[in-house]
Structure formats: structure tokens, C-alpha cells
Design an enzyme around this catalytic site. Structure first.
Site, PDB file in Angstrom:
ATOM      1  N   HIS A  31       0.868  -1.193   0.000  1.00 51.93           N
ATOM      2  CA  HIS A  31       0.000   0.000   0.000  1.00 51.93           C
ATOM      3  C   HIS A  31       0.899   1.236   0.000  1.00 51.93           C
ATOM      4  O   HIS A  31       1.744   1.385   0.876  1.00 51.93           O
ATOM      5  CB  HIS A  31      -0.856  -0.052   1.276  1.00 51.93           C
ATOM      6  CG  HIS A  31      -1.856   1.035   1.393  1.00 51.93           C
ATOM      7  ND1 HIS A  31      -3.169   0.897   0.995  1.00 51.93           N
ATOM      8  CD2 HIS A  31      -1.761   2.296   1.878  1.00 51.93           C
ATOM      9  CE1 HIS A  31      -3.833   2.014   1.233  1.00 51.93           C
ATOM     10  NE2 HIS A  31      -2.995   2.877   1.769  1.00 51.93           N
ATOM     11  N   HIS A  81       0.670   2.857  11.314  1.00 55.47           N
ATOM     12  CA  HIS A  81       1.773   3.806  11.144  1.00 55.47           C
ATOM     13  C   HIS A  81       1.711   4.932  12.165  1.00 55.47           C
ATOM     14  O   HIS A  81       0.697   5.144  12.825  1.00 55.47           O
ATOM     15  CB  HIS A  81       1.789   4.376   9.719  1.00 55.47           C
ATOM     16  CG  HIS A  81       0.527   5.079   9.302  1.00 55.47           C
ATOM     17  ND1 HIS A  81      -0.640   4.414   9.015  1.00 55.47           N
ATOM     18  CD2 HIS A  81       0.245   6.390   9.114  1.00 55.47           C
ATOM     19  CE1 HIS A  81      -1.584   5.265   8.665  1.00 55.47           C
ATOM     20  NE2 HIS A  81      -1.081   6.495   8.736  1.00 55.47           N
ATOM     21  N   GLU A  93      -3.080  14.310  10.574  1.00 64.00           N
ATOM     22  CA  GLU A  93      -3.982  13.927   9.478  1.00 64.00           C
ATOM     23  C   GLU A  93      -5.413  14.289   9.869  1.00 64.00           C
ATOM     24  O   GLU A  93      -5.883  13.875  10.933  1.00 64.00           O
ATOM     25  CB  GLU A  93      -3.905  12.426   9.221  1.00 64.00           C
ATOM     26  CG  GLU A  93      -2.523  11.926   8.840  1.00 64.00           C
ATOM     27  CD  GLU A  93      -2.485  10.400   8.733  1.00 64.00           C
ATOM     28  OE1 GLU A  93      -3.568   9.776   8.614  1.00 64.00           O
ATOM     29  OE2 GLU A  93      -1.383   9.839   8.787  1.00 64.00           O
ATOM     30  N   TYR A 129     -18.675   6.156   9.280  1.00 64.27           N
ATOM     31  CA  TYR A 129     -18.181   7.253   8.444  1.00 64.27           C
ATOM     32  C   TYR A 129     -19.219   7.678   7.407  1.00 64.27           C
ATOM     33  O   TYR A 129     -18.995   7.554   6.202  1.00 64.27           O
ATOM     34  CB  TYR A 129     -16.868   6.840   7.766  1.00 64.27           C
ATOM     35  CG  TYR A 129     -15.726   6.694   8.744  1.00 64.27           C
ATOM     36  CD1 TYR A 129     -15.044   7.807   9.220  1.00 64.27           C
ATOM     37  CD2 TYR A 129     -15.344   5.436   9.207  1.00 64.27           C
ATOM     38  CE1 TYR A 129     -14.004   7.674  10.134  1.00 64.27           C
ATOM     39  CE2 TYR A 129     -14.309   5.294  10.131  1.00 64.27           C
ATOM     40  CZ  TYR A 129     -13.643   6.424  10.579  1.00 64.27           C
ATOM     41  OH  TYR A 129     -12.623   6.293  11.494  1.00 64.27           O
ATOM     42  N   HIS A 184      -1.699   4.689  14.674  1.00 70.15           N
ATOM     43  CA  HIS A 184      -3.063   4.506  14.191  1.00 70.15           C
ATOM     44  C   HIS A 184      -3.087   3.495  13.053  1.00 70.15           C
ATOM     45  O   HIS A 184      -2.060   3.119  12.505  1.00 70.15           O
ATOM     46  CB  HIS A 184      -3.723   5.824  13.780  1.00 70.15           C
ATOM     47  CG  HIS A 184      -3.027   6.559  12.683  1.00 70.15           C
ATOM     48  ND1 HIS A 184      -1.796   7.154  12.829  1.00 70.15           N
ATOM     49  CD2 HIS A 184      -3.405   6.830  11.415  1.00 70.15           C
ATOM     50  CE1 HIS A 184      -1.452   7.746  11.710  1.00 70.15           C
ATOM     51  NE2 HIS A 184      -2.398   7.561  10.829  1.00 70.15           N
TER      52      HIS A 184
HETATM   53 FE   FE2 Z   1      -2.482   7.947   8.778  1.00 72.46          FE
END
Ligand code: FE2
Length: 459
Positions: free
Chosen positions: A305, A348, A354, A368, A382
Site C-alpha cells: 500500500h 503507522h 492527518e 463514516y 493509528h
Molecule cells: Fe495515517
């Protein structure tokens, strides 16, 4: 004796906004527009007598002597000068529109946060009054920092706003915005962004009667397209998909309140007339709109990814390469074709904050829905939830290495910043209390069972 615009070309005192405005295209282009043919001086910027008796005015968004490629200025030709005969009076601004940040402003918690969509206010709240700061860092007086806001409005702006402190990026997720600027109209619908350079006067009308969305405010520099690097000459956000207004003017001689934000404080003056009286203009310091669905996404076509920097729409670099005041990334419909790969974002910790926003969701249920948002502070761990992890590892498409197409009805926006922003308490205290529970229940790696092991122990 100067010529006047023919009476047939003079607009009525209060012309309605155009149903479908025309646009000029090309981010960074030197653009020119005239609502009346011949209004733009053909050669000089400041002739002794301007066509039709207009007044020439320059607005510049960069120092006079910056590199030519970065120089931003525009010449305006208008019915009346914008200098006000009335004093600027300090006023109380929207109580939650925060303009300066410091150690005592906001909550600098390292906890990752998720938020439900914010409610709409009652009747009579215009877009300026409906701004609530989510998080920020820095001080516009020293040209360092950034702020992220939410807005929610139920009424047209009759007043005019001018933000001296920063460029604004405005992204609605509900309701179209009819943005009237000095250079003309931008109609901005959900999945589109508006970019309003600092110092330009504007107001926002709501044809749907209500609107909600997100804003980024940049205290230093301006939004620009990222370098493409090894990607080459094409792909990501294309200059030609950015749309600027065409000149549009009104001759409205009624008193108009202009609210200015300067140094984080709010000031007001009253003009004797509409400031939207620019008959012609040319330059590079202009507002734009951009539809995120025009973004040409890139990704891995083999394994793993990639970092979200590959999906950067706009950026604002700071002094050190790779440190950006704001990166604006888009997550829109695209294929995932990676093989033998954990396909969601990996766990990460990021040397940036963010702020993720849902501009459009295929469903209104779940964690969401449209209008939801989340915030991950600087270098805080996270990733996906325990359930999401198991689902991704055992997802049949991933196991069988089948390509998967993300929905075109899913449009997410991300602001990423090198600044360690603090969250305002009215949001932090209302964060989704269920969010952290999803990160319990991870299974333990196979070598984790039993007593601690030391590599020097005998087997
Ligand atoms: Fe992130």
C-alpha cells in the site's frame, strides 16, 4: 472625456447570480476576462485614462520581487475604488472562529479522534457566522501556521468577507455554494473545492438554503500543485481542471458591510456600494474551483500500500523539502490491484497530523457517513480496527489477489500538516467515545505466547 459602458451593458442594480457561470481554465495560468468588451486596457496596466472611466487597482499575493514563476498579482478595473470612507471598527467575530493559536489554545492530546457529522444551526446563520475552528497552529501575524475549520450555514451572506490572514480552501459536503468574488462567480457543489486567495473579497449564497463543509486556512504561502517527480508529465490533479471565474459586475449603490479578519481579529467597515464592481481583470492571483472527481489517482500495480502522498491534489511547501503546511489529498473511486498485500492503510505513526473528512459516502449508516471526520495527532499510532484487520487479512478478493474497485460515490478529503495542531475543546470534548474501543481485541502474534524470550537464551 472617457467613454461610459453602453447603457444596455450596464447591469441592473441587483442582478441575480448566473444560473451556470462560465469559467476560465488552467491553474497558474495568466488569465484575463472582461464583462464589457474593451474594458481591459490593451497594453498598459495603469493608463492615465482607463477605458469607460474605470479605476485600476492591483492586488498582489506575493512580494514584488519573488521568482517570476511564483509571482502572483492581478489587475482589477472597477467602477469605484475600494478605499472606504468609513473607519474600520473592531467587532466580535464568530465566537468559535479562532484566528491565533498558542500553548494555551486548544487541546494538544496525542489521542486519535473520530467525530460524527456536525449538526446544522438554526435559521439565519450565514457562512461566516457558521464557521467553527476544529484545530490550528501558528499565528497569521508572523505568517506561520494553518487552521482547519468546519462551516454550517442556513442563510445567504448579505455582508462581504475578506480574510487577510490566509488563503481559504472550502469543501462543502452538503449544499451548493454560490461564491461571489470580486473576479466573478464560482458555483461549488459537494465533491468540489473552492480556493479563495487572501485579501480577495467574497460572499456566499446558498441556493439549497443550507450548506455544510470543511475549510483549510493557510497563513503562509499559497496552495500549489505538487511536483510530479517520477510520475512524469501527466496524472494527479491537472491544471486544466481548475476553473476560475469570468468577470461579472454590479452597480449597486447601497451600503455594504465588509468584515475583515486581520491578525485573528475581526473588523468591519461599510462601503457605500457593492465591492463586486470589477468589469475586467487580468493576472494570476485568482480564485479557483476543482472537482475531486477529476483527480487522476495513482497507486501500486504490484505489491504494498503506497503512502498517501501519491494522492496529493494540492500542497503548500515550507522551507525544508518534504515539510508542508498543508497537503490536500483525495481518496476517490479507484482500483486496488495489489498482490499478497494487506490492502488497507498499514499501521503507522506519521510525522504530520492527518485530518480526514467524508465529503460523500455511499451509505448514510456506519461510522463514516457523509460529514464525518477524524483527526490523528502527530506521530500517534493509528490504523484499522481489530475487526477491520481480520476482515482485510481474510478478505477473499485479497486472498485471491483479485482487483477491487472502490466506489465512485465515496469521496474523502485529507488535510495533512507538518504543524502539530491543537484541537479546540468544543470539538475534542464531543469526540466519538466509541472510537477507541475498536482498537481492543487484536490477536497476539504467534511468538508472543508464553514467557519472554531473550536471543541469548539457550534454545
Ligand atoms: Fe495515517
Amino acid at each position: 472625456m472617457t467613454a461610459q459602458p453602453p447603457s444596455a451593458q450596464r447591469p441592473p442594480e441587483s442582478a441575480p447570480p448566473p444560473d451556470a457561470p462560465r469559467y476560465l481554465t488552467g491553474f497558474g495560468n495568466h488569465l484575463a476576462s472582461e464583462a464589457v468588451p474593451g474594458a481591459l486596457p490593451p497594453r498598459q496596466n495603469g493608463p492615465r485614462e482607463v477605458p469607460f472611466g474605470l479605476y485600476a487597482e492591483q492586488i498582489n499575493g506575493t512580494g514584488f520581487t519573488v521568482h517570476r514563476a511564483h509571482n502572483l498579482r492581478t489587475w482589477l478595473y472597477r467602477l469605484r475604488p475600494q478605499v472606504s470612507a468609513q473607519p474600520f471598527v473592531a467587532i466580535d467575530g464568530p465566537p468559535r472562529f479562532v484566528g491565533r493559536f498558542g500553548p494555551d489554545v486548544g487541546v494538544a492530546s496525542p489521542e486519535p479522534q473520530r467525530y460524527r457529522p456536525a449538526p446544522l444551526p438554526g435559521e439565519g446563520v450565514d457562512l461566516l457566522a457558521g464557521v467553527q475552528t476544529f484545530a490550528g497552529a501558528g499565528d497569521p501575524a508572523v505568517k506561520r501556521g494553518v487552521a482547519f475549520h468546519l462551516f454550517a450555514a442556513t442563510a445567504d451572506m448579505t455582508r462581504v468577507f475578506c480574510n487577510i490572514d490566509g488563503d481559504l480552501l472550502i469543501a462543502p459536503h452538503q449544499g451548493t455554494l454560490q461564491v461571489q468574488t470580486e473576479l466573478g462567480w464560482l458555483h461549488v457543489a459537494p465533491t468540489e473545492l473552492a480556493l479563495i486567495p487572501r485579501g480577495l473579497r467574497f460572499r456566499v449564497l446558498l441556493p439549497d438554503g443550507r450548506a455544510q463543509g470543511f475549510m483549510a486556512e493557510l497563513f503562509d504561502g499559497h496552495f500549489q500543485l505538487p511536483e510530479r517527480g517520477p510520475v512524469g508529465a501527466n496524472g494527479l490533479a491537472d491544471e486544466r481542471h481548475f476553473k476560475a471565474p469570468v468577470a461579472w459586475y454590479e452597480d449597486r449603490a447601497t451600503p455594504t458591510d465588509v468584515v475583515v479578519k486581520q491578525g485573528g481579529r475581526f473588523w468591519q467597515t461599510t462601503l457605500s456600494h457593492s465591492p463586486f464592481d470589477v468589469v475586467a481583470w487580468h493576472g494570476r492571483y485568482v480564485p479557483f474551483k476543482y472537482d475531486l472527481r477529476d483527480f487522476n489517482s495513482f497507486g501500486s500495480v504490484s505489491w504494498d500500500h503506497p503512502d498517501p502522498s501519491l494522492l496529493t491534489v494540492l500542497t503548500s511547501p515550507m522551507d525544508t523539502h518534504g515539510r508542508n503546511a498543508v497537503d490536500v489529498a483525495a481518496f476517490v473511486g479507484r482500483w486496488d490491484v495489489t498482490e499478497d498485500t494487506f490492502r488497507p492503510p498499514f499501521f503507522h505513526r506519521n510525522a504530520a497530523v492527518e485530518f480526514n473528512m467524508v465529503l460523500q459516502s455511499p451509505t448514510q449508516g456506519g461510522a463514516y457517513p457523509t460529514g464525518a471526520f477524524s483527526f490523528t495527532p502527530y506521530l500517534t499510532p493509528h490504523g484499522v480496527s481489530a475487526r477491520g484487520y481480520e476482515a482485510a487479512v481474510h478478505n477473499p478478493a485479497a486472498v485471491e489477489n483479485r482487483p477491487v474497485r472502490g466506489s465512485d460515490r465515496s469521496v474523502w478529503l485529507q488535510f495533512e500538516s507538518t504543524y502539530a495542531l491543537a484541537v479546540m475543546p468544543w470539538f475534542f470534548d464531543a469526540r466519538d467515545s466509541d472510537f477507541l474501543a475498536g482498537f481492543s481485541g487484536f490477536s497476539v502474534g504467534a511468538l508472543g505466547q508464553g514467557p519472554a524470550r531473550d536471543p541469548h537464551d539457550a534454545p
